[in-house]
Scaffold this motif. Sequence first.
Motif, PDB file in Angstrom:
ATOM      1  N   SER A  90       0.832  -1.195   0.000  1.00 46.87           N
ATOM      2  CA  SER A  90       0.000   0.000   0.000  1.00 46.87           C
ATOM      3  C   SER A  90       0.867   1.245   0.000  1.00 46.87           C
ATOM      4  CB  SER A  90      -0.887   0.041   1.244  1.00 46.87           C
ATOM      5  OG  SER A  90      -1.722  -1.080   1.299  1.00 46.87           O
ATOM      6  N   LYS A 120       5.889   0.861  -4.350  1.00 47.10           N
ATOM      7  CA  LYS A 120       5.243  -0.455  -4.325  1.00 47.10           C
ATOM      8  C   LYS A 120       5.789  -1.361  -5.443  1.00 47.10           C
ATOM      9  CE  LYS A 120       1.124   1.276  -4.775  1.00 47.10           C
ATOM     10  NZ  LYS A 120       1.448   2.707  -4.810  1.00 47.10           N
ATOM     11  N   THR A 121       5.820  -0.834  -6.654  1.00 48.75           N
ATOM     12  CA  THR A 121       6.281  -1.637  -7.794  1.00 48.75           C
ATOM     13  C   THR A 121       7.779  -1.901  -7.689  1.00 48.75           C
ATOM     14  OG1 THR A 121       4.492  -0.785  -9.170  1.00 48.75           O
ATOM     15  CG2 THR A 121       6.356  -1.776 -10.316  1.00 48.75           C
ATOM     16  N   SER A 133       5.211  -3.773 -14.784  1.00 49.71           N
ATOM     17  CA  SER A 133       4.121  -3.478 -13.864  1.00 49.71           C
ATOM     18  C   SER A 133       2.834  -4.071 -14.428  1.00 49.71           C
ATOM     19  CB  SER A 133       3.959  -1.964 -13.712  1.00 49.71           C
ATOM     20  OG  SER A 133       2.785  -1.685 -12.984  1.00 49.71           O
ATOM     21  N   THR A 140      -0.081  -2.976 -14.261  1.00 45.72           N
ATOM     22  CA  THR A 140      -1.104  -1.928 -14.254  1.00 45.72           C
ATOM     23  C   THR A 140      -2.190  -2.182 -15.288  1.00 45.72           C
ATOM     24  OG1 THR A 140       0.483  -0.318 -13.458  1.00 45.72           O
ATOM     25  CG2 THR A 140      -1.506   0.550 -14.474  1.00 45.72           C
ATOM     26  N   LEU A 195      -3.436  -6.251 -15.030  1.00 47.99           N
ATOM     27  CA  LEU A 195      -3.970  -6.485 -13.678  1.00 47.99           C
ATOM     28  C   LEU A 195      -3.234  -7.587 -12.924  1.00 47.99           C
ATOM     29  CD1 LEU A 195      -7.832  -6.084 -14.179  1.00 47.99           C
ATOM     30  CD2 LEU A 195      -6.144  -4.341 -13.614  1.00 47.99           C
ATOM     31  N   HIS A 206       1.735 -11.274  -9.429  1.00 55.58           N
ATOM     32  CA  HIS A 206       1.825  -9.861  -9.049  1.00 55.58           C
ATOM     33  C   HIS A 206       0.556  -9.173  -9.538  1.00 55.58           C
ATOM     34  CE1 HIS A 206       4.245  -5.843  -9.572  1.00 55.58           C
ATOM     35  NE2 HIS A 206       3.358  -5.765  -8.598  1.00 55.58           N
ATOM     36  N   ASP A 238      -2.085  -5.864  -9.600  1.00 52.93           N
ATOM     37  CA  ASP A 238      -2.237  -4.417  -9.430  1.00 52.93           C
ATOM     38  C   ASP A 238      -3.730  -4.134  -9.498  1.00 52.93           C
ATOM     39  OD1 ASP A 238      -2.537  -1.628  -9.769  1.00 52.93           O
ATOM     40  OD2 ASP A 238      -0.551  -1.474 -10.684  1.00 52.93           O
ATOM     41  N   TYR A 247      -5.365  -1.315  -8.904  1.00 51.20           N
ATOM     42  CA  TYR A 247      -5.721   0.088  -9.044  1.00 51.20           C
ATOM     43  C   TYR A 247      -6.944   0.284  -9.931  1.00 51.20           C
ATOM     44  CZ  TYR A 247      -5.227   5.108  -9.687  1.00 51.20           C
ATOM     45  OH  TYR A 247      -5.452   6.461  -9.704  1.00 51.20           O
ATOM     46  N   GLU A 293      -0.665  -4.977  -5.158  1.00 51.13           N
ATOM     47  CA  GLU A 293      -0.594  -3.524  -5.032  1.00 51.13           C
ATOM     48  C   GLU A 293      -2.027  -3.005  -4.983  1.00 51.13           C
ATOM     49  OE1 GLU A 293       2.157  -1.321  -7.516  1.00 51.13           O
ATOM     50  OE2 GLU A 293       3.130  -3.219  -8.094  1.00 51.13           O
ATOM     51  N   TRP A 294      -2.252  -1.970  -4.196  1.00 51.80           N
ATOM     52  CA  TRP A 294      -3.574  -1.368  -3.988  1.00 51.80           C
ATOM     53  C   TRP A 294      -4.557  -2.373  -3.363  1.00 51.80           C
ATOM     54  CZ3 TRP A 294      -3.324   3.719  -4.473  1.00 51.80           C
ATOM     55  CH2 TRP A 294      -2.355   4.261  -5.324  1.00 51.80           C
TER      56      TRP A 294
END
Length: 168
Positions: free
Chosen positions: A35, A42-43, A63, A65, A68, A81, A83, A85, A110-111
């Motif tokens: 977080s 984070k990444t 990443s 991003t 996902l 991994h 993400d 967001y 992440e998030w």
Amino acid sequence: MPASHVISSVCEPELVRLAEEIAFAVRPGDLIALSGDLGAGKTTLARALISALQGGAREEVPSPTFTLVQAYATPRMTVAHFDLYRLNDPSELQELGLDHALQTGLALIEWPERAGGSIPESRLDVQLEDEGAGSTMAENGTRRITLTGHGDWAIRLERLLAMHAMIR
């Protein structure tokens, strides 16, 4: 009962070393929730942890991003991994394969706050915060990291911190 510890004044090379120490302690079935604000690291932490599990291989770790979730095969376990967001609803996390990821290896998220209550209670939370009041990470270069172990991670965090202190 959760265990928590704060590490202050962490520059990027120290963040990478911390990720390597965490990589040493992870087991299949673990979840690490990352977080912090955009640009908090984070990444960077996730990439360093994955690289450590790959044995330092220089494989690209993009990443997730836009995808996902990205999966990586490492000698010790598979790493997923995530993400979150761009997640619209916490129920979408199950569609991304979190349960399968935890059955076969490690899940980095992440998030995690976007998952609602959909993530397991037993996990390591890593909160990254810029230490510079009003400055950007590029200006001051350090962050404050709060590690919180839930479930069996509460005990394991104490061992991880003892290892961290010994290495220092």
